[in-house]
Scaffold this active site. Structure first.
Site, PDB file in Angstrom:
ATOM      1  N   HIS A 173      -2.240  -2.382  -9.781  1.00  0.00           N
ATOM      2  CA  HIS A 173      -3.211  -1.804  -8.592  1.00  0.00           C
ATOM      3  C   HIS A 173      -4.237  -2.590  -8.785  1.00  0.00           C
ATOM      4  O   HIS A 173      -4.650  -3.352  -9.778  1.00  0.00           O
ATOM      5  CB  HIS A 173      -3.451  -0.470  -9.205  1.00  0.00           C
ATOM      6  CG  HIS A 173      -4.207   0.240  -7.982  1.00  0.00           C
ATOM      7  ND1 HIS A 173      -5.577   0.299  -7.958  1.00  0.00           N
ATOM      8  CD2 HIS A 173      -3.722   1.220  -7.309  1.00  0.00           C
ATOM      9  CE1 HIS A 173      -5.703   1.254  -6.880  1.00  0.00           C
ATOM     10  NE2 HIS A 173      -4.765   1.659  -6.514  1.00  0.00           N
ATOM     11  N   HIS A 183       0.765  -1.298   0.140  1.00  0.00           N
ATOM     12  CA  HIS A 183      -0.061  -0.053   0.137  1.00  0.00           C
ATOM     13  C   HIS A 183       0.947   1.284   0.087  1.00  0.00           C
ATOM     14  O   HIS A 183       1.795   1.318  -0.873  1.00  0.00           O
ATOM     15  CB  HIS A 183      -0.974  -0.327   1.407  1.00  0.00           C
ATOM     16  CG  HIS A 183      -1.894   0.830   1.402  1.00  0.00           C
ATOM     17  ND1 HIS A 183      -2.337   1.641   0.094  1.00  0.00           N
ATOM     18  CD2 HIS A 183      -2.985   1.178   2.308  1.00  0.00           C
ATOM     19  CE1 HIS A 183      -3.440   2.412   0.685  1.00  0.00           C
ATOM     20  NE2 HIS A 183      -3.958   2.053   1.696  1.00  0.00           N
ATOM     21  N   ASP A 188       2.135   5.553  -6.676  1.00  0.00           N
ATOM     22  CA  ASP A 188       3.451   5.630  -5.931  1.00  0.00           C
ATOM     23  C   ASP A 188       4.819   6.007  -6.780  1.00  0.00           C
ATOM     24  O   ASP A 188       5.825   5.965  -6.426  1.00  0.00           O
ATOM     25  CB  ASP A 188       3.558   4.384  -4.974  1.00  0.00           C
ATOM     26  CG  ASP A 188       2.811   4.478  -3.960  1.00  0.00           C
ATOM     27  OD1 ASP A 188       2.496   5.418  -3.173  1.00  0.00           O
ATOM     28  OD2 ASP A 188       1.796   3.442  -3.870  1.00  0.00           O
TER      29      ASP A 188
HETATM   30  N1  COA Z   1       5.297  -6.532 -10.297  1.00  0.00           N
HETATM   31  C1  COA Z   1       5.129  -8.012 -10.685  1.00  0.00           C
HETATM   32  N2  COA Z   1       4.126  -8.683 -10.867  1.00  0.00           N
HETATM   33  C2  COA Z   1       3.000  -8.186 -10.364  1.00  0.00           C
HETATM   34  C3  COA Z   1       2.841  -6.701  -9.935  1.00  0.00           C
HETATM   35  C4  COA Z   1       3.788  -6.024  -9.886  1.00  0.00           C
HETATM   36  N3  COA Z   1       4.232  -4.577  -9.402  1.00  0.00           N
HETATM   37  N4  COA Z   1       1.619  -6.338  -9.428  1.00  0.00           N
HETATM   38  C5  COA Z   1       0.917  -7.291  -9.683  1.00  0.00           C
HETATM   39  N5  COA Z   1       1.483  -8.442 -10.308  1.00  0.00           N
HETATM   40  C6  COA Z   1       1.152  -9.814 -10.574  1.00  0.00           C
HETATM   41  C7  COA Z   1       1.164 -10.940  -9.534  1.00  0.00           C
HETATM   42  O1  COA Z   1       2.358 -11.553  -9.290  1.00  0.00           O
HETATM   43  C8  COA Z   1      -0.046 -11.834 -10.105  1.00  0.00           C
HETATM   44  O2  COA Z   1       0.545 -12.679 -10.712  1.00  0.00           O
HETATM   45  P1  COA Z   1       0.039 -14.255 -11.094  1.00  0.00           P
HETATM   46  O3  COA Z   1      -1.278 -13.943 -11.313  1.00  0.00           O
HETATM   47  O4  COA Z   1       0.886 -14.569 -12.434  1.00  0.00           O
HETATM   48  O5  COA Z   1       0.503 -15.045  -9.794  1.00  0.00           O
HETATM   49  C9  COA Z   1      -0.759 -10.744 -10.632  1.00  0.00           C
HETATM   50  O6  COA Z   1       0.049  -9.744 -11.069  1.00  0.00           O
HETATM   51  C10 COA Z   1      -2.172 -10.257  -9.924  1.00  0.00           C
HETATM   52  O7  COA Z   1      -1.432  -9.858  -8.558  1.00  0.00           O
HETATM   53  P2  COA Z   1      -2.281  -9.722  -7.259  1.00  0.00           P
HETATM   54  O8  COA Z   1      -1.180  -9.463  -6.071  1.00  0.00           O
HETATM   55  O9  COA Z   1      -3.137 -10.999  -7.039  1.00  0.00           O
HETATM   56  O10 COA Z   1      -3.024  -8.628  -7.508  1.00  0.00           O
HETATM   57  P3  COA Z   1      -3.604  -7.369  -6.282  1.00  0.00           P
HETATM   58  O11 COA Z   1      -4.883  -6.980  -6.949  1.00  0.00           O
HETATM   59  O12 COA Z   1      -3.775  -8.003  -5.014  1.00  0.00           O
HETATM   60  O13 COA Z   1      -2.396  -6.620  -6.321  1.00  0.00           O
HETATM   61  C11 COA Z   1      -1.040  -4.835  -5.749  1.00  0.00           C
HETATM   62  C12 COA Z   1      -2.248  -5.128  -6.318  1.00  0.00           C
HETATM   63  C13 COA Z   1      -0.936  -3.115  -5.755  1.00  0.00           C
HETATM   64  C14 COA Z   1      -0.886  -5.227  -4.500  1.00  0.00           C
HETATM   65  C15 COA Z   1      -0.017  -5.400  -6.692  1.00  0.00           C
HETATM   66  O14 COA Z   1      -0.127  -4.879  -8.061  1.00  0.00           O
HETATM   67  C16 COA Z   1       1.499  -4.879  -6.162  1.00  0.00           C
HETATM   68  O15 COA Z   1       1.951  -5.619  -5.318  1.00  0.00           O
HETATM   69  N6  COA Z   1       1.966  -4.099  -6.700  1.00  0.00           N
HETATM   70  C17 COA Z   1       3.516  -3.593  -6.243  1.00  0.00           C
HETATM   71  C18 COA Z   1       3.285  -2.667  -4.955  1.00  0.00           C
HETATM   72  C19 COA Z   1       2.514  -1.476  -5.270  1.00  0.00           C
HETATM   73  O16 COA Z   1       3.004  -0.705  -5.957  1.00  0.00           O
HETATM   74  N7  COA Z   1       1.847  -1.053  -4.237  1.00  0.00           N
HETATM   75  C20 COA Z   1       1.051   0.200  -4.412  1.00  0.00           C
HETATM   76  C21 COA Z   1      -0.173   0.209  -4.711  1.00  0.00           C
HETATM   77  S1  COA Z   1      -1.006   1.702  -5.063  1.00  0.00           S
END
Ligand code: COA
Length: 379
Positions: free
Chosen positions: A262, A223, A316
């Site tokens: 996201h 987050h 971010d």
């Molecule tokens: N880099 C690489 N792979 C990513 C990714 C990233 N930043 N964000 C998501 N993925 C991939 C996951 O590995 C997953 O792959 P899979 O389906 O092959 O296993 C898929 O995309 C879905 O990810 P998931 O974590 O289930 O989706 P989510 O909706 O829960 O995730 C976040 C949202 C924000 C948690 C995720 O995109 C993330 O961790 N981003 C990086 C952290 C970040 O910038 N957070 C700030 C958000 S404002």
């Protein structure tokens, strides 16, 4: 009667309540506060006006804005007891932990803490918004072995924070750039920290408890903590030439590209565009940021490799570059997110109280079946 259970890990796409505060269309990259496009607010509004909009639902008249801004200015100073708590904390503490402790401590010095009327909650909200910058700036000064700088009532919310941090009144461009960052981060629907605040409020606990929950939730790297990770990643990459190799290596190791992806946006975050525009303006005066060049290349390579999955830069990604250009200490990036988001958190808590339903989901039990208790001597 047994009610049907719906299993949605992480509450993905679950609608938990109605809200009039924030609209997001993740497919088209639209973000609106109370119906106003974020781009328009970033261009024309101020943080004070945006906070009023989030809280009261309408853009203020000149007089309403004046009154609200005055209220914020008048509440900036920390009660002596809360400042005393800050002075007791170890200098090496994580600033998000400091913020969490300080918000919780503020409750003890608010004579209205037990008053749960709407009017008192609005006043407490203004106090919280007004004091987040003071907490952070005071802690930063204390850890540097300096005295905290008292807030100045003649400066804007953004300008005063930069002033309390460095001791110098910021130039107009820096103050405005920071103001725009505050507008862009002020609310984002039922994100994890806002949801957390609303869960706490839904038990009819007090607003300080709700905001303390939110600060703890924002800290995590999935987050608000992502902006620091972005900066660390860009610095570790070090040059545009090394981007592809580094990004590919991260993905091979199963790591995440910080600042990308996201839960709601499946396209580039509209706030990322606004932040890039700010980087452009800052660069005209201060020169290009080497980190921005690296970030652009990470976006290019990351989108090439992950775009199919709907993974693009989020807020971010470029905010880390803007804060770096403004000379803000890196470990304050996430707390600065909170300095802005507290406007949204408090608006949501007020909305939650207005039409409360206890937030209480269920878990899918996957533990052992019923079994007989084994006395200690037989184990
Ligand atoms: N880099 C690489 N792979 C990513 C990714 C990233 N930043 N964000 C998501 N993925 C991939 C996951 O590995 C997953 O792959 P899979 O389906 O092959 O296993 C898929 O995309 C879905 O990810 P998931 O974590 O289930 O989706 P989510 O909706 O829960 O995730 C976040 C949202 C924000 C948690 C995720 O995109 C993330 O961790 N981003 C990086 C952290 C970040 O910038 N957070 C700030 C958000 S404002």
């Amino acid at each position: 009667m047994t009610e049907e259970l719906i299993h949605r890990p992480g509450l993905k796409n679950v609608v938990a309540a109605e809200s009039k505060i924030c609209f997001i269309d993740g497919e088209r990259g639209v973000l609106r506060y109370r119906g106003y496009d974020i781009q328009e607010l970033a261009e024309h509004s101020t943080f004070e006006e945006t906070a009023y909009l989030l809280h009261y639902g309408e853009l203020p008249t000149r007089e309403q804005l004046e009154r609200f801004s005055h209220e914020l200015r008048a509440e900036r100073a920390l009660p002596g007891g809360a400042l005393g708590v800050l002075k007791e904390l170890p200098r090496e503490s994580n600033p998000m932990d400091v913020l969490r402790t300080a918000v919780s401590a503020l409750a003890h010095f608010d004579p209205e803490v037990q008053d749960d009327s709407e009017e008192a909650n609005r006043r407490k909200s203004a106090r919280l918004i007004a004091r987040f910058p003071t907490i952070l700036a005071a802690f930063h000064r204390l850890r540097e072995g300096q005295d905290p700088i008292p807030p100045r009532e003649d400066l804007s919310h953004a300008g005063n924070f930069l002033y309390m941090l460095s001791g110098e009144v910021p130039d107009e461009l820096s103050a405005r750039a920071f103001d725009v960052c505050l507008i862009l981060h002020a609310d984002h629907g039922f994100n994890a920290s806002t949801f957390s605040a609303r869960v706490t409020a839904s038990t009819l606990s007090d607003i300080y408890s709700a905001i303390t929950s939110a600060v703890g939730t924002l800290k995590g790297p999935l987050h608000g903590g992502a902006n620091i990770r972005v900066l660390e990643m860009l610095k570790a990459i070090g040059s545009v030439e090394r981007v592809r190799e580094h990004v590919e290596g991260m993905l091979e190791r199963g790591e995440r590209i910080w600042g990308m992806g996201h839960r709601v946006y499946k396209t580039k975050d509209p706030r990322a565009y606004a932040l890039e525009a700010l980087i452009g303006k800052l660069a005209e005066v201060r020169g290009e940021s080497p980190l921005y060049q690296i970030a652009r290349e990470v976006e290019k390579v990351g989108t090439e490799l992950l775009g199919e999955k709907g993974i693009y830069p989020n807020v971010d990604f470029y905010s880390a570059v803007v804060y770096d250009m403004l000379g803000i200490p890196h470990d304050l990036f996430t707390p600065i997110f909170a300095v802005s988001r507290v406007a949204g958190w408090t608006a949501h808590v007020l909305e939650q109280y207005q039409d409360n339903v206890l937030m209480r989901p269920r878990a899918q039990y996957t533990g052992p079946d019923r079994r007989a208790y084994v006395p200690l001597e037989q184990r």
